[in-house]
Design a protein around this motif. Structure first.
Motif, PDB file in Angstrom:
ATOM      1  N   LEU A   1       0.822  -1.212   0.000  1.00 44.29           N
ATOM      2  CA  LEU A   1       0.000   0.000   0.000  1.00 44.29           C
ATOM      3  C   LEU A   1       0.856   1.263   0.000  1.00 44.29           C
ATOM      4  O   LEU A   1       0.567   2.223  -0.712  1.00 44.29           O
ATOM      5  N   PHE A   2       1.908   1.275   0.800  1.00 41.63           N
ATOM      6  CA  PHE A   2       2.803   2.432   0.829  1.00 41.63           C
ATOM      7  C   PHE A   2       3.480   2.625  -0.517  1.00 41.63           C
ATOM      8  O   PHE A   2       3.641   3.742  -0.994  1.00 41.63           O
ATOM      9  N   GLY A   3       3.882   1.524  -1.135  1.00 42.80           N
ATOM     10  CA  GLY A   3       4.588   1.595  -2.403  1.00 42.80           C
ATOM     11  C   GLY A   3       3.755   2.137  -3.549  1.00 42.80           C
ATOM     12  O   GLY A   3       4.277   2.767  -4.463  1.00 42.80           O
ATOM     13  N   VAL A   4       2.458   1.906  -3.517  1.00 45.87           N
ATOM     14  CA  VAL A   4       1.602   2.334  -4.633  1.00 45.87           C
ATOM     15  C   VAL A   4       0.696   3.509  -4.264  1.00 45.87           C
ATOM     16  O   VAL A   4      -0.217   3.842  -5.018  1.00 45.87           O
ATOM     17  N   LYS A   5       0.962   4.152  -3.165  1.00 46.15           N
ATOM     18  CA  LYS A   5       0.071   5.216  -2.687  1.00 46.15           C
ATOM     19  C   LYS A   5      -0.082   6.376  -3.664  1.00 46.15           C
ATOM     20  O   LYS A   5      -1.109   7.046  -3.684  1.00 46.15           O
ATOM     21  N   SER A   6       0.917   6.645  -4.484  1.00 44.66           N
ATOM     22  CA  SER A   6       0.844   7.780  -5.419  1.00 44.66           C
ATOM     23  C   SER A   6       0.225   7.416  -6.759  1.00 44.66           C
ATOM     24  O   SER A   6      -0.062   8.300  -7.557  1.00 44.66           O
ATOM     25  N   PHE A   7       0.011   6.136  -7.019  1.00 47.99           N
ATOM     26  CA  PHE A   7      -0.504   5.721  -8.320  1.00 47.99           C
ATOM     27  C   PHE A   7      -1.865   6.333  -8.651  1.00 47.99           C
ATOM     28  O   PHE A   7      -2.062   6.805  -9.779  1.00 47.99           O
ATOM     29  N   PRO A   8      -2.835   6.366  -7.725  1.00 44.91           N
ATOM     30  CA  PRO A   8      -4.120   7.005  -8.062  1.00 44.91           C
ATOM     31  C   PRO A   8      -3.963   8.483  -8.449  1.00 44.91           C
ATOM     32  O   PRO A   8      -4.672   8.976  -9.335  1.00 44.91           O
ATOM     33  N   GLN A   9      -3.020   9.176  -7.815  1.00 44.27           N
ATOM     34  CA  GLN A   9      -2.785  10.585  -8.155  1.00 44.27           C
ATOM     35  C   GLN A   9      -2.199  10.703  -9.560  1.00 44.27           C
ATOM     36  O   GLN A   9      -2.529  11.626 -10.302  1.00 44.27           O
ATOM     37  N   ILE A  10      -1.335   9.782  -9.947  1.00 43.99           N
ATOM     38  CA  ILE A  10      -0.768   9.782 -11.294  1.00 43.99           C
ATOM     39  C   ILE A  10      -1.877   9.623 -12.327  1.00 43.99           C
ATOM     40  O   ILE A  10      -1.924  10.340 -13.327  1.00 43.99           O
ATOM     41  N   VAL A  11      -2.784   8.690 -12.077  1.00 43.34           N
ATOM     42  CA  VAL A  11      -3.897   8.454 -13.005  1.00 43.34           C
ATOM     43  C   VAL A  11      -4.772   9.699 -13.107  1.00 43.34           C
ATOM     44  O   VAL A  11      -5.140  10.125 -14.210  1.00 43.34           O
ATOM     45  N   THR A  12      -5.091  10.323 -11.988  1.00 47.22           N
ATOM     46  CA  THR A  12      -5.916  11.538 -11.987  1.00 47.22           C
ATOM     47  C   THR A  12      -5.234  12.662 -12.752  1.00 47.22           C
ATOM     48  O   THR A  12      -5.861  13.327 -13.578  1.00 47.22           O
ATOM     49  N   CYS A  13      -3.957  12.881 -12.500  1.00 50.65           N
ATOM     50  CA  CYS A  13      -3.224  13.949 -13.195  1.00 50.65           C
ATOM     51  C   CYS A  13      -3.157  13.677 -14.690  1.00 50.65           C
ATOM     52  O   CYS A  13      -3.287  14.603 -15.504  1.00 50.65           O
ATOM     53  N   TYR A  14      -2.974  12.428 -15.061  1.00 52.15           N
ATOM     54  CA  TYR A  14      -2.907  12.084 -16.474  1.00 52.15           C
ATOM     55  C   TYR A  14      -4.246  12.342 -17.160  1.00 52.15           C
ATOM     56  O   TYR A  14      -4.298  12.909 -18.251  1.00 52.15           O
ATOM     57  N   LYS A  15      -5.332  11.934 -16.522  1.00 52.56           N
ATOM     58  CA  LYS A  15      -6.656  12.130 -17.111  1.00 52.56           C
ATOM     59  C   LYS A  15      -6.998  13.607 -17.244  1.00 52.56           C
ATOM     60  O   LYS A  15      -7.582  14.030 -18.238  1.00 52.56           O
ATOM     61  N   GLN A  16      -6.642  14.403 -16.229  1.00 56.24           N
ATOM     62  CA  GLN A  16      -6.961  15.833 -16.234  1.00 56.24           C
ATOM     63  C   GLN A  16      -5.908  16.661 -16.954  1.00 56.24           C
ATOM     64  O   GLN A  16      -6.110  17.847 -17.178  1.00 56.24           O
ATOM     65  N   LYS A  17      -4.769  16.055 -17.290  1.00 58.74           N
ATOM     66  CA  LYS A  17      -3.641  16.777 -17.891  1.00 58.74           C
ATOM     67  C   LYS A  17      -3.283  18.001 -17.054  1.00 58.74           C
ATOM     68  O   LYS A  17      -2.985  19.068 -17.569  1.00 58.74           O
ATOM     69  N   SER A  18      -3.317  17.831 -15.746  1.00 56.53           N
ATOM     70  CA  SER A  18      -3.036  18.928 -14.828  1.00 56.53           C
ATOM     71  C   SER A  18      -2.493  18.375 -13.518  1.00 56.53           C
ATOM     72  O   SER A  18      -2.909  17.315 -13.062  1.00 56.53           O
ATOM     73  N   THR A  19      -1.575  19.110 -12.935  1.00 59.96           N
ATOM     74  CA  THR A  19      -1.054  18.758 -11.608  1.00 59.96           C
ATOM     75  C   THR A  19      -1.287  19.896 -10.616  1.00 59.96           C
ATOM     76  O   THR A  19      -0.572  20.011  -9.631  1.00 59.96           O
ATOM     77  N   SER A  20      -2.282  20.714 -10.898  1.00 58.51           N
ATOM     78  CA  SER A  20      -2.551  21.833  -9.994  1.00 58.51           C
ATOM     79  C   SER A  20      -2.890  21.295  -8.607  1.00 58.51           C
ATOM     80  O   SER A  20      -3.572  20.287  -8.449  1.00 58.51           O
ATOM     81  N   GLY A  21      -2.361  21.944  -7.627  1.00 59.03           N
ATOM     82  CA  GLY A  21      -2.598  21.538  -6.247  1.00 59.03           C
ATOM     83  C   GLY A  21      -1.557  20.577  -5.699  1.00 59.03           C
ATOM     84  O   GLY A  21      -1.585  20.261  -4.519  1.00 59.03           O
TER      85      GLY A  21
END
Length: 91
Positions: A16-36
């Motif tokens: 769980l610790f190792g993959v904790k950032s993966f959902p954020q990567i998917v969200t940023c990719y879909k939105q083409k934004s890293t705001s926030g």
């Protein structure tokens, strides 16, 4: 508590610790934004992961290999997020 149960819980925690950032990567990719997303948070987390991995290696060698997998995955995903902050900086 049973040792195999403790080991299993530890492995799940590492995963769980190792993959904790993966959902954020998917969200940023879909939105083409890293705001926030703070670049400082990413850099500090990256530094912390790297130093913890170095500490574990320096004190125990590779006997705690699940933690190395954990820190490798977490650091890799943080690096991807950091790169995305530059790719999507205008969005």
């Amino acid at each position: 508590m049973d040792e195999s149960l403790i080991y299993t819980l530890g492995m799940i925690g590492n995963l769980l610790f190792g993959v904790k950032s993966f959902p954020q990567i998917v969200t940023c990719y879909k939105q083409k934004s890293t705001s926030g997303i703070s670049k400082w948070m990413l850099l500090l987390d990256f530094g912390g992961n790297t130093l913890c991995a170095a500490f574990i290696y320096g004190t125990t060698g590779f006997t705690l290999w699940p933690q190395f997998v954990n820190y490798f995955c977490a650091t890799l995903f943080l690096l991807i997020l950091f790169i995305m902050t530059f790719l999507y900086r205008n969005n």
